[in-house]
Design an enzyme around this catalytic site. Structure first.
Site, mmCIF file in Angstrom:
data_model
loop_
_atom_site.group_PDB
_atom_site.id
_atom_site.type_symbol
_atom_site.label_atom_id
_atom_site.label_comp_id
_atom_site.label_asym_id
_atom_site.label_seq_id
_atom_site.Cartn_x
_atom_site.Cartn_y
_atom_site.Cartn_z
ATOM 1 N N GLU A 94 26.305 -13.039 7.091
ATOM 2 C CA GLU A 94 26.757 -13.546 5.693
ATOM 3 C C GLU A 94 28.375 -12.681 5.330
ATOM 4 O OE1 GLU A 94 25.070 -12.197 1.840
ATOM 5 O OE2 GLU A 94 25.263 -14.216 1.406
ATOM 6 N N LYS A 143 19.652 -4.009 -14.996
ATOM 7 C CA LYS A 143 20.659 -3.188 -14.424
ATOM 8 C C LYS A 143 21.639 -4.303 -13.827
ATOM 9 C CE LYS A 143 22.501 -1.103 -11.210
ATOM 10 N NZ LYS A 143 23.906 -1.584 -10.674
ATOM 11 N N GLU A 148 15.693 -11.910 -4.073
ATOM 12 C CA GLU A 148 16.693 -13.177 -3.702
ATOM 13 C C GLU A 148 17.838 -12.668 -3.256
ATOM 14 O OE1 GLU A 148 15.325 -16.042 -4.983
ATOM 15 O OE2 GLU A 148 13.969 -14.800 -6.452
ATOM 16 N N CYS A 161 25.768 -17.296 -2.947
ATOM 17 C CA CYS A 161 24.576 -16.903 -2.181
ATOM 18 C C CYS A 161 24.191 -18.055 -1.189
ATOM 19 C CB CYS A 161 23.534 -16.532 -2.975
ATOM 20 S SG CYS A 161 22.919 -17.904 -4.216
HETATM 21 P P1 NAD Z 1 24.420 -5.715 -3.772
HETATM 22 O O1 NAD Z 1 23.069 -5.761 -2.803
HETATM 23 O O2 NAD Z 1 25.413 -4.705 -3.299
HETATM 24 O O3 NAD Z 1 24.103 -5.384 -5.152
HETATM 25 C C1 NAD Z 1 23.329 -5.986 -5.998
HETATM 26 C C2 NAD Z 1 22.867 -5.047 -7.336
HETATM 27 O O4 NAD Z 1 21.975 -4.042 -6.722
HETATM 28 C C3 NAD Z 1 23.581 -4.278 -7.811
HETATM 29 O O5 NAD Z 1 23.341 -4.200 -9.271
HETATM 30 C C4 NAD Z 1 23.963 -2.854 -7.336
HETATM 31 O O6 NAD Z 1 24.371 -1.953 -8.279
HETATM 32 C C5 NAD Z 1 22.583 -2.748 -7.198
HETATM 33 N N1 NAD Z 1 22.187 -1.716 -6.057
HETATM 34 C C6 NAD Z 1 23.077 -1.291 -4.931
HETATM 35 N N2 NAD Z 1 22.619 -0.481 -4.288
HETATM 36 C C7 NAD Z 1 21.231 -0.280 -4.830
HETATM 37 C C8 NAD Z 1 20.103 0.753 -4.624
HETATM 38 N N3 NAD Z 1 20.301 1.728 -3.519
HETATM 39 N N4 NAD Z 1 18.979 0.778 -5.398
HETATM 40 C C9 NAD Z 1 19.109 -0.262 -6.186
HETATM 41 N N5 NAD Z 1 19.961 -0.915 -6.886
HETATM 42 C C10 NAD Z 1 20.960 -1.024 -6.048
HETATM 43 O O7 NAD Z 1 24.954 -7.177 -3.706
HETATM 44 P P2 NAD Z 1 26.202 -7.580 -4.396
HETATM 45 O O8 NAD Z 1 27.457 -7.235 -3.381
HETATM 46 O O9 NAD Z 1 26.489 -7.179 -5.929
HETATM 47 O O10 NAD Z 1 26.055 -9.457 -4.372
HETATM 48 C C11 NAD Z 1 26.142 -10.093 -3.219
HETATM 49 C C12 NAD Z 1 24.882 -10.180 -2.625
HETATM 50 O O11 NAD Z 1 24.107 -10.880 -3.312
HETATM 51 C C13 NAD Z 1 25.259 -11.240 -1.440
HETATM 52 O O12 NAD Z 1 24.410 -10.909 -0.220
HETATM 53 C C14 NAD Z 1 24.405 -12.549 -2.018
HETATM 54 O O13 NAD Z 1 24.029 -13.573 -0.922
HETATM 55 C C15 NAD Z 1 23.337 -12.187 -2.665
HETATM 56 N N6 NAD Z 1 23.020 -13.070 -3.868
HETATM 57 C C16 NAD Z 1 21.839 -13.859 -3.774
HETATM 58 C C17 NAD Z 1 21.750 -14.908 -4.553
HETATM 59 C C18 NAD Z 1 20.395 -15.638 -4.392
HETATM 60 O O14 NAD Z 1 19.789 -16.250 -5.390
HETATM 61 N N7 NAD Z 1 19.662 -15.676 -3.216
HETATM 62 C C19 NAD Z 1 22.522 -15.090 -5.592
HETATM 63 C C20 NAD Z 1 23.623 -14.369 -5.776
HETATM 64 C C21 NAD Z 1 23.903 -13.392 -4.779
#
Ligand code: NAD
Length: 494
Positions: A398, A188, A264, A299
């Protein structure tokens, strides 16, 4: 990287996108779609199929069927390895196309995306291809008359949910080891960056991955993501994204089938500059890029700069010089330093956090403006804040935007205290010419990765994962493979 080729690719029409289920591209059962808006200029690129629970159920069913068939899970390791190498080869052959498509979707500057997206994805598939026939089981040291065998088996159906920053790289970090271990996958992608991963899925089919082994459901997190997280036939959920969604996923697992959940998550990573840093100018350059590249949407971004007081003013001046020299612009121009913010929603969040930081007493030294190098797009100039106090929101939460919070410290002990003074533990940087201090800091800092005299750049051979509220799993390296393998004991009386 070739500007002429990028220009040819940037205006190519993008077809409406479908779901990949059981090797076929299909519309959502509801027939509903989502518009894909480019952050470069705010224009619609195409549509995504909007998967709902029925579509997710079909995708998980296809993954289960393919897994049980053994077409992939029991394929001879040497053959599985060839398919993964062919996928890497196709990514390399479509490097420019994948890079440009991804940038049109999420706005990362092409200079960065070129390396980090198709470049990393291909390297990741090659790395895990090489692992396929090197994972041995074990024979335990049991007493005479018994034999204890430890088998390593694929787990079954793996759900992969990824964010909008670096979708191809992060997607590959999960898909490649999951496939290498013999699992079937339902992916997804983020609704804000699905296009390059959909293209990758077609390349996987072209490379000979059997139907149903990789399925893709696009759509919202609240519907498609939640349906995957709650599905009772998913064995593992591996996620990269925000802590808020990570919490929902743990709850969904607890309320469904107790699937294993690997998270992550985000960070508020400290980048610590001691007065004995070997080269302050170089440290300032790398530190600035450590927060500002991809508009801070990284991240591991070093979003807190901790500087020893004796060099504080000099170092901040150097960082300001770098920040002011960065050109924010069209992400598809090879000379652009910083591209677009991923979405209008994220730009508004950046601005909200900046405003609150100023209200709480932080001082804006440069940047922070919403600008429009390309009309209709989302752009922000890199911001540097000083007079930041450790308890302020900007020092604790963040942003995921191009905002650097600077704080001074006097002693090594204070630096450690400040560094560890948030709920996160993803990454850190330490700049010092003192080897003993470097090692002391590596041990003292609570983080998954500590950079010394650099920031960013670890390759596929080393793990990436956080501690504390930055997560509980690791991507990359041989360690990531363990997530996708189960241990089974055979205890035999001889
Ligand atoms: P997000 O958590 O909003 O979304 C991530 C994914 O989760 C998307 O595909 C989204 O559609 C899905 N999602 C959202 N709500 C959901 C739910 N209720 N149930 C299941 N899936 C759901 O994050 P984002 O805004 O896309 O990305 C930014 C975040 O990701 C930041 O916090 C960043 O630090 C983190 N990040 C972490 C790493 C790492 O390796 N630790 C790497 C990149 C990004």
């Amino acid at each position: 990287m070739n500007q002429e080729l990028i220009n040819q690719l940037r205006d190519q029409p993008v077809q409406p996108q479908s779901l990949l289920i059981d090797g076929r591209w299909e519309q959502a059962v509801s027939g509903k779609n989502l518009p894909v808006i480019s952050p470069i200029d705010g224009k619609q690129l195409c549509t995504l199929a909007l998967a709902d629970r029925t579509d997710v159920d079909r995708a998980v069913g296809a993954a289960r069927k393919s897994y049980e068939s053994g077409a992939w899970s029991r394929m001879a390791p040497a053959e599985r390895k060839k398919v993964l190498h062919r996928i890497a080869g196709l990514i390399e052959a479509h490097h420019a196309e994948l890079a440009v498509l991804g940038v049109r979707d999420n706005g990362t500057e092409i200079a960065m995306a070129w390396k980090a997206e198709p470049g990393s994805a291909a390297a990741t598939f090659r790395y895990y291809a090489e692992c396929v026939d090197k994972v041995n089981g074990e024979i335990a040291p049991t007493p005479d008359g018994t034999l204890g065998l430890i088998h390593k088996e694929p787990v079954g159906v793996v759900a992969v949910i990824v964010p909008w920053n670096f979708p191809l790289m992060i997607g590959a970090w999960k898909i490649a080891p999951a496939l290498a271990a013999g699992n079937s996958v339902v992916l997804k992608p983020s609704e804000d960056a699905s296009l390059s991963l959909l293209r990758l899925a077609q390349l996987c089919l072209d490379a000979g991955l059997p139907p149903g082994v990789l399925n893709v459901v696009t759509g919202t997190g609240a519907e498609a993501g939640d349906a995957l997280a709650r599905h009772r036939d998913v064995d593992i959920l591996t996620f990269t994204g925000s802590g808020a969604v990570g919490r929902l996923l743990l709850k969904a697992s607890a309320e469904s089938n107790l699937k294993r959940v690997f998270l992550e998550l985000g960070g508020k990573s400290p980048n610590i500059v001691f007065q004995d840093a070997p080269d302050l100018a170089q440290a300032a350059k790398v530190s600035a890029m450590g927060i500002f590249r991809n508009s801070g949407q990284v991240c591991v971004a070093g979003s807190r700069l901790l500087v020893q007081r004796a060099v504080h003013d000099e170092f901040v001046d150097l960082v300001l010089k770098v920040a002011n020299s960065l050109r924010v612009g069209d992400p598809l121009d090879v000379t652009t330093d910083i591209g677009a913010v991923g979405s209008a929603r994220q730009l508004a969040r950046n601005q909200g956090m900046l405003t609150r930081a100023l209200e709480q007493g932080a001082r804006l030294r440069t940047g922070g403006q919403v600008i429009a190098p390309v009309a209709g797009g989302n752009y922000m100039s890199p911001a540097v804040l000083d007079a930041v106090q450790p308890e302020m929101e900007i020092a604790q939460q963040e942003v995921f935007g191009p905002i650097l919070a600077v704080m001074p410290f006097d002693t090594e002990a204070q630096a450690v205290q400040l560094a560890n003074g948030t709920e996160f533990g993803l990454a850190a940087g330490v700049w010092t010419g003192n080897l003993s201090r470097a090692h002391r800091m590596v041990r003292a800092i609570k983080a998954g990765v500590v950079h010394v005299n650099t920031y960013g750049g670890p390759d596929i051979t080393v793990p990436l994962g956080g501690v504390r509220q930055s997560g509980n799993g690791h991507d990359k390296s041989m360690h990531a493979l363990d997530k996708y393998l189960d241990l089974k004991t055979a205890w035999i009386q001889l």
